[in-house]
Design an enzyme around this catalytic site. Structure first.
Site, PDB file in Angstrom:
ATOM      1  N   HIS A 187      38.564  35.414  33.535  1.00  0.00           N
ATOM      2  CA  HIS A 187      38.766  34.272  34.694  1.00  0.00           C
ATOM      3  C   HIS A 187      40.078  34.837  35.576  1.00  0.00           C
ATOM      4  O   HIS A 187      40.904  33.910  35.225  1.00  0.00           O
ATOM      5  CB  HIS A 187      38.912  33.118  33.940  1.00  0.00           C
ATOM      6  N   GLU A 218      36.248  36.163  39.039  1.00  0.00           N
ATOM      7  CA  GLU A 218      36.017  36.156  37.870  1.00  0.00           C
ATOM      8  C   GLU A 218      34.558  37.009  37.447  1.00  0.00           C
ATOM      9  O   GLU A 218      33.594  36.591  37.582  1.00  0.00           O
ATOM     10  CB  GLU A 218      35.718  34.686  37.163  1.00  0.00           C
TER      11      GLU A 218
END
Ligand code: TA6
Length: 301
Positions: free
Chosen positions: A170, A273
């Site tokens: 992320h 991400e």
């Protein structure tokens, strides 16, 4: 307690290149300094919080409001989301983005090849993970700090039954001004718009951030480029074994609602991400291993 540096971890240190130190909140971190790069990775969440190629600027965004404690995720850098992405479909009480980003991992190794330094950390199933997820697993996060940042998430199914999981690196990228930044590489790719009841839409051209943006791009292995005219750089993210790419910026209102993000910090960050989320969750048979890779490179712009 998560804070203390395990004496046994000292054996992994490389004098002058890789030190284990007490970082924010007293949490142990590995600090990398080589002729090519400086970087940091916390045992808490196996969380890369800094990568700065020598001669360049910091590439990762890290919130000045981040919390640094057991049970909380660090806001910024590269949180590891596993074994689910976002909310847990069948359990609204479960922690968002899984349970490995909020706890201490163990140091597996630190290795130097040339001026690049690779730090490996791991976490495994135990009684506390089984409160949320029944599978037996071993998860390794391997980060190579060099002129590029190489990230690998390696999952092994150590049990006797198949498992299905979601995952994401992320990554919070630092930008000069989000409204001037452009994301290329996802033209014509379909995505789920989480700001619009997960409606499926199609990307047209480059991504320009003009409001809260929270999208899961589907069935794509494309490289993505982040163009930043303010910091005069182009960030290129390539990936392997990842079929979704998430793009997120909370914009002003959501940023205000996040206690661990400064009210104005949304202008300096964008998450890109590499992931396997939703319908692209991965099935793994007993004894099998899956490796998702992402490489971040910086070029002048
Ligand atoms: O990756 C995008 C996202 O799933 C958004 O929906 C937003 O919630 C973001 O992650 C941050 O999640 P967090 O749990 O770290 O606040």
């Amino acid at each position: 307690m998560e804070g203390a540096i395990a004496k046994s971890d000292r054996r992994f240190e490389i004098p002058g290149t890789a030190q284990i130190e007490e970082g924010n909140g007293g949490l142990p971190k590995v600090r990398i300094t080589s002729p090519e790069v400086v970087g940091e990775m916390y045992l808490h969440g196996a969380h890369v919080t800094s990568w700065k190629p020598v001669g360049g600027e910091e590439v990762l965004f890290l919130s000045a409001q981040s919390r640094w404690e057991d049970g909380h995720a660090i806001r910024g850098g590269v949180p590891v989301c596993f074994p689910w992405f976002g909310g847990k479909a069948d359990d609204p009480k479960a922690p968002a983005h899984g349970f490995v980003r909020t706890k201490a991992w163990q140091l597996e190794s630190i290795a130097q090849v040339g001026d690049a330094v690779t730090v490996s950390m791991f976490t495994e199933s135990n009684a506390s993970t089984k409160r949320w997820w029944p599978a037996d697993f071993r998860l390794v996060h391997r980060a190579r700090f060099g002129s590029e940042l190489g990230l690998e998430l390696v999952l092994t199914n150590t049990g006797t039954t198949p498992l299905r999981f979601e995952e994401a690196l992320h990554t919070y990228h630092r930008v000069g001004d989000i409204q001037k930044a452009r994301v290329q590489g996802l033209d014509a790719v379909r995505y789920l718009d989480k700001t619009d009841s997960n409606q499926e839409k199609k990307q047209r051209g480059e991504i320009v951030i003009v409001s809260e943006t929270d999208r899961v791009y589907l069935n794509t292995q494309h490289a993505v480029e982040l163009e930043d005219p303010i910091l005069h750089r182009r960030i290129r993210v390539t990936k392997e074994n990842s079929l979704t790419t998430v793009v997120w910026n909370p914009w002003a209102q959501k940023a205000k609602a996040l206690a661990d993000l400064g009210d104005d910090e949304w202008t300096q960050m964008i998450c890109i991400e590499s992931s396997n989320a939703g319908d692209f969750a991965v099935d793994l048979a007993p004894g099998e291993q899956h490796t998702m890779k992402a490489i971040v490179r910086v070029a002048d712009f």
